[in-house]
Every structure is written in structure tokens, then in C-alpha cells.
Design a protein around this motif. Structure first.
Motif, mmCIF file in Angstrom:
data_model
loop_
_atom_site.group_PDB
_atom_site.id
_atom_site.type_symbol
_atom_site.label_atom_id
_atom_site.label_comp_id
_atom_site.label_asym_id
_atom_site.label_seq_id
_atom_site.Cartn_x
_atom_site.Cartn_y
_atom_site.Cartn_z
ATOM 1 N N GLN A 1 42.806 72.123 2.285
ATOM 2 C CA GLN A 1 43.550 72.486 3.491
ATOM 3 C C GLN A 1 44.499 73.638 3.209
ATOM 4 O OE1 GLN A 1 45.578 68.769 4.342
ATOM 5 N NE2 GLN A 1 47.506 69.596 3.612
ATOM 6 N N ARG B 1 42.122 78.805 8.962
ATOM 7 C CA ARG B 1 42.817 77.558 8.637
ATOM 8 C C ARG B 1 41.827 76.447 8.354
ATOM 9 N NH1 ARG B 1 45.408 73.270 12.442
ATOM 10 N NH2 ARG B 1 46.644 72.083 10.944
ATOM 11 N N ASN B 2 42.044 75.762 7.249
ATOM 12 C CA ASN B 2 41.364 74.501 6.984
ATOM 13 C C ASN B 2 42.380 73.415 7.310
ATOM 14 O OD1 ASN B 2 38.963 75.561 6.122
ATOM 15 N ND2 ASN B 2 39.215 75.049 3.985
ATOM 16 N N ALA B 3 42.106 72.622 8.317
ATOM 17 C CA ALA B 3 43.032 71.591 8.771
ATOM 18 C C ALA B 3 43.093 70.430 7.781
ATOM 19 C CB ALA B 3 42.607 71.087 10.146
ATOM 20 N N CYS B 4 44.074 69.577 7.977
ATOM 21 C CA CYS B 4 44.212 68.378 7.143
ATOM 22 C C CYS B 4 42.903 67.598 7.166
ATOM 23 C CB CYS B 4 45.336 67.482 7.658
ATOM 24 S SG CYS B 4 46.952 68.224 7.504
ATOM 25 N N GLY B 5 42.492 67.108 6.027
ATOM 26 C CA GLY B 5 41.262 66.332 5.933
ATOM 27 C C GLY B 5 40.020 67.178 5.759
ATOM 28 N N CYS B 6 40.190 68.506 5.794
ATOM 29 C CA CYS B 6 39.031 69.398 5.610
ATOM 30 C C CYS B 6 38.839 69.637 4.123
ATOM 31 C CB CYS B 6 39.261 70.722 6.339
ATOM 32 S SG CYS B 6 37.897 71.881 6.175
ATOM 33 N N GLU B 7 37.767 69.116 3.573
ATOM 34 C CA GLU B 7 37.481 69.283 2.150
ATOM 35 C C GLU B 7 37.191 70.744 1.807
ATOM 36 O OE1 GLU B 7 37.474 67.030 -0.394
ATOM 37 O OE2 GLU B 7 38.355 65.602 0.991
#
Length: 132
Positions: free
Chosen positions: A47, A101-107
Motif C-alpha cells: 500500500q 495509489r495502492n489502497a489498504c489491503g492491496c498486496e
């Protein structure tokens, strides 16, 4: 200071069809473990925010408008498109700057580049990605 960065270049002059993925070439420099090249894509690991800068010189095979669009996981990134109208035997210089953006929970996610408009020879491509 960033945790990771990558710089890829392609000067092999591949011809890319309309709708085709533009090859990133080879990894010239890489720092850290959050960004890596995976073939014709760049993997963004974990993230957070990633700053993407793309610079390309294209030689379209015919007159028309040529474009490049950055994609995250196969979906166009809003605002991450550059285009130019060129005459026959013309050259297009295209630049893209975007924050992904890689959001929360995005591996992880995959960054790729798609050619639009006119089949083109990619004479020079430089891509930098930095984890902010």
C-alpha cells in the motif's frame, strides 16, 4: 525520501500495434523491494502512493494521433494519458506524470503502458517509478 524506486529504459525500437502493451525494456536502476519489473509491466508492491514519470519518443507508421495511456491492473489511470497529432513520417514526444495509489489491503498492482491511435515504433522510452 522514497523507500523504493525503479528506472527502466527501452531503446530497442519495437513496433507496437494499436492497443498493444508498450515494452518497458530493461531495468536500468532499482532500489528497494517495493517496485520491480515483471516483463512488460512494473509491479507496485504494498500500500501507498507511487509517483510515475514516463517519457517516450514515437515514430507513428502513418499520419494521425498517437497516444500513450498508463494503466493500473488493466484499467486506465485517470489523467495518465498523453497524445500528439503527427504528419506522415513525423515524431511524437509524449510525457506522462501520475500518482498511483495502492489502497489498504492491496498486496500489489501492475503498471502497464498502452499505445493508442496509430501503430508506432517506440524509439526511446524511459520510465521512473518512486514509492512516496
Amino acid at each position: 525520501m522514497s523507500k523504493s524506486a525503479i528506472y527502466t529504459t527501452n531503446v530497442s525500437a519495437p513496433t507496437v500495434a494499436v492497443g498493444g502493451i508498450v515494452p518497458f525494456g530493461t531495468t536500468t536502476r532499482r532500489y528497494g523491494c517495493n517496485i520491480r519489473q515483471d516483463g512488460n509491466a512494473i509491479t507496485l508492491c504494498g500500500q501507498g502512493y507511487y509517483l510515475v514519470n514516463i517519457s517516450a519518443t514515437l515514430a507513428p507508421t502513418a499520419a494521425g494521433t498517437v497516444s500513450l495511456t498508463a494503466q493500473k491492473d488493466g484499467v486506465a489511470i485517470i489523467g495518465a494519458t498523453s497524445s500528439q497529432t503527427v504528419a506522415a513520417a513525423g515524431i511524437a514526444n509524449l510525457d506522462i506524470t501520475a500518482i498511483v495509489r495502492n489502497a489498504c489491503g492491496c498486496e500489489s498492482s501492475l503498471l502497464s503502458l498502452i499505445l493508442g491511435g496509430v501503430e508506432s515504433v517506440v524509439n526511446n522510452l524511459a520510465v521512473t517509478v518512486e514509492k512516496l
